[in-house]
Design an enzyme around this catalytic site. Structure first.
Site, PDB file in Angstrom:
ATOM      1  N   ARG A 268       0.632  -1.357   0.545  1.00 18.49           N
ATOM      2  CA  ARG A 268      -0.111   0.073   0.080  1.00 18.49           C
ATOM      3  C   ARG A 268       1.065   1.616   0.181  1.00 18.49           C
ATOM      4  O   ARG A 268       1.899   1.475   0.442  1.00 18.49           O
ATOM      5  CB  ARG A 268      -0.839   0.192   1.112  1.00 18.49           C
ATOM      6  CG  ARG A 268      -2.098  -0.393   1.000  1.00 18.49           C
ATOM      7  CD  ARG A 268      -3.124  -0.355  -0.402  1.00 18.49           C
ATOM      8  NE  ARG A 268      -4.256  -1.228  -0.787  1.00 18.49           N
ATOM      9  CZ  ARG A 268      -4.210  -1.750  -1.203  1.00 18.49           C
ATOM     10  NH1 ARG A 268      -2.967  -2.747  -2.027  1.00 18.49           N
ATOM     11  NH2 ARG A 268      -5.079  -3.110  -1.438  1.00 18.49           N
ATOM     12  N   GLU A 297      -3.968   8.300  -4.877  1.00 19.08           N
ATOM     13  CA  GLU A 297      -4.106   7.381  -6.303  1.00 19.08           C
ATOM     14  C   GLU A 297      -5.207   8.114  -6.839  1.00 19.08           C
ATOM     15  O   GLU A 297      -6.388   8.015  -5.608  1.00 19.08           O
ATOM     16  CB  GLU A 297      -4.176   6.160  -5.847  1.00 19.08           C
ATOM     17  CG  GLU A 297      -3.219   5.187  -5.388  1.00 19.08           C
ATOM     18  CD  GLU A 297      -2.904   3.879  -5.250  1.00 19.08           C
ATOM     19  OE1 GLU A 297      -4.487   3.081  -5.815  1.00 19.08           O
ATOM     20  OE2 GLU A 297      -1.710   2.931  -5.289  1.00 19.08           O
ATOM     21  N   HIS A 316      -0.970   0.949  -9.901  1.00 13.61           N
ATOM     22  CA  HIS A 316      -2.253   0.013  -9.760  1.00 13.61           C
ATOM     23  C   HIS A 316      -2.093  -1.005 -10.627  1.00 13.61           C
ATOM     24  O   HIS A 316      -3.457  -1.676 -10.429  1.00 13.61           O
ATOM     25  CB  HIS A 316      -2.995   1.302  -8.953  1.00 13.61           C
ATOM     26  CG  HIS A 316      -3.491   0.231  -7.472  1.00 13.61           C
ATOM     27  ND1 HIS A 316      -3.866   0.852  -5.861  1.00 13.61           N
ATOM     28  CD2 HIS A 316      -3.445  -0.863  -7.085  1.00 13.61           C
ATOM     29  CE1 HIS A 316      -3.907  -0.167  -5.054  1.00 13.61           C
ATOM     30  NE2 HIS A 316      -3.747  -1.181  -5.859  1.00 13.61           N
TER      31      HIS A 316
END
Length: 355
Positions: A268, A297, A316
């Site tokens: 993360r 993000e 991601h």
């Protein structure tokens, strides 16, 4: 002492995340005692595999929303957090007193459960599980890619190629002679460790428990990573985002690294202090960073990480795999069997630290 409730003989599951007809059949094949309540017209279309949030422009009509919530409120379990929305999860738990299990699509679904703001009684009544382990192999490949790219000086090679510059030869790093620190030895961390060990790297892992993991030469407490930093050639983060892991990789750790170390993040984004990382790149303590996750993000346009040639920005997407939907469905079916048989669930969320 109150006796534990008898396990149910069947499980009514509201499907609140996109689940293909093929994967619905797979769940039923693996666990026939599951009754799936599903209406694909109430779920957003996926734009790519494992796009469980679906098309952001898609909306239900008021009538569809009522039907969606009615299905949720009739269920013993949920396949997915409704609309990947913590507020919708809180509504589901509070509106349905018989709800006993929610499976989240993400490996780090604990953060979504925390964001729902459920009270202690609600967290005790409903079991939450994650899809941890499903993403292990794809993320391990990205981690190996990042460690190799750092060892082989990918940024320098790219600069020289773009400049059509043929320089003298230089010695590249050999992963087989490197020490790699893997933060976290869950499903993803174990896959990363095994993959790096197969290349000959010396792998050091972190855990708050005493564990023995194949391919890991030594296991240390996360609080000791700064002590290890001077002997580390690369660090791979696989940890979830919790209060305990927030900015674990920060200024103190980066300052202790030997110059030119590689940083890879497939856990993360909040585990890495990005301001401290930028400073470490500028000082040369970090020679290369391969990042699939970020503190915010999408990564903001003003982030200096975009323009740094020593940084590889991945949106991601490293975990995405064509088989992911099927693997999550199979994991859900396995846990449904465990619940129906009165056994403990796999990947249960720790509702104290939410990982």
């Amino acid at each position: 002492m109150t006796a534990a409730p008898e396990p149910p003989t069947r499980l009514r599951v509201a499907v609140t995340a996109p689940l293909s007809e093929e994967n619905r059949a797979r769940v039923k094949e693996l666990e026939p005692r599951v009754d799936l309540v599903v209406d694909p017209s109430l779920l957003p279309p996926m734009r790519w595999p494992a796009d469980f949030a679906g098309d952001p422009d898609w909306r239900r009509t008021p009538e569809q929303q009522r039907a969606f919530e009615a299905a949720i409120d009739s269920a013993d379990a949920l396949y997915g957090i409704p609309d990947v929305d913590p507020a919708a999860l809180a509504r589901a738990v509070r509106a349905n007193p018989k709800l006993r299990w929610v499976h989240t699509m993400a490996a780090g679904g604990g953060g979504q459960v925390k964001a729902a703001g459920l009270d202690a009684g609600e967290l005790d009544r409903v079991a939450f599980t994650t899809s941890a382990g499903v993403h292990g192999r794809p993320l391990a490949e990205f981690a190996v890619f990042g460690v190799l790219a750092g060892a082989k000086h990918l940024p320098r090679l790219q600069r020289q190629q773009q400049a059509r510059q043929w320089t003298g030869r230089w010695t590249m790093g050999q992963v087989s002679r490197q020490t790699v620190l893997v933060l976290g030895l869950g499903g993803i961390g174990r896959c990363v460790a095994a993959s790096l060990h197969a290349l000959g790297a010396t792998v050091v892992g972190t855990s708050r428990r005493e564990v023995t993991v194949p391919g890991v030469s030594r296991v240390v407490h996360p609080g000791r990573i700064t002590e290890l930093a001077p002997e580390v050639d690369a660090v791979v983060n696989t940890l979830p985002g919790t209060d305990a892991t927030h900015h674990l990789l920060g200024k103190e750790f980066f300052d202790a690294l030997q110059p030119g170390a590689t940083v890879v993040n497939v856990g993360r984004g909040t585990v890495v202090d990005e301001t401290a990382l930028v400073a470490a790149l500028d000082s040369g303590r970090v020679g290369f960073a391969a990042l699939d996750v970020f503190e915010t993000e999408p990564l903001p346009a003003h982030s200096p990480l975009w323009d740094d040639g020593r940084v590889l920005v991945s949106p991601h997407t490293a975990a995405l795999d064509a088989a992911e939907d099927r693997l999550i469905a199979e994991l859900f079916a396995a846990n449904a069997t465990r619940l129906l048989d009165g056994r403990s669930l796999l990947n249960r969320v720790n509702t104290v630290e939410f990982y």
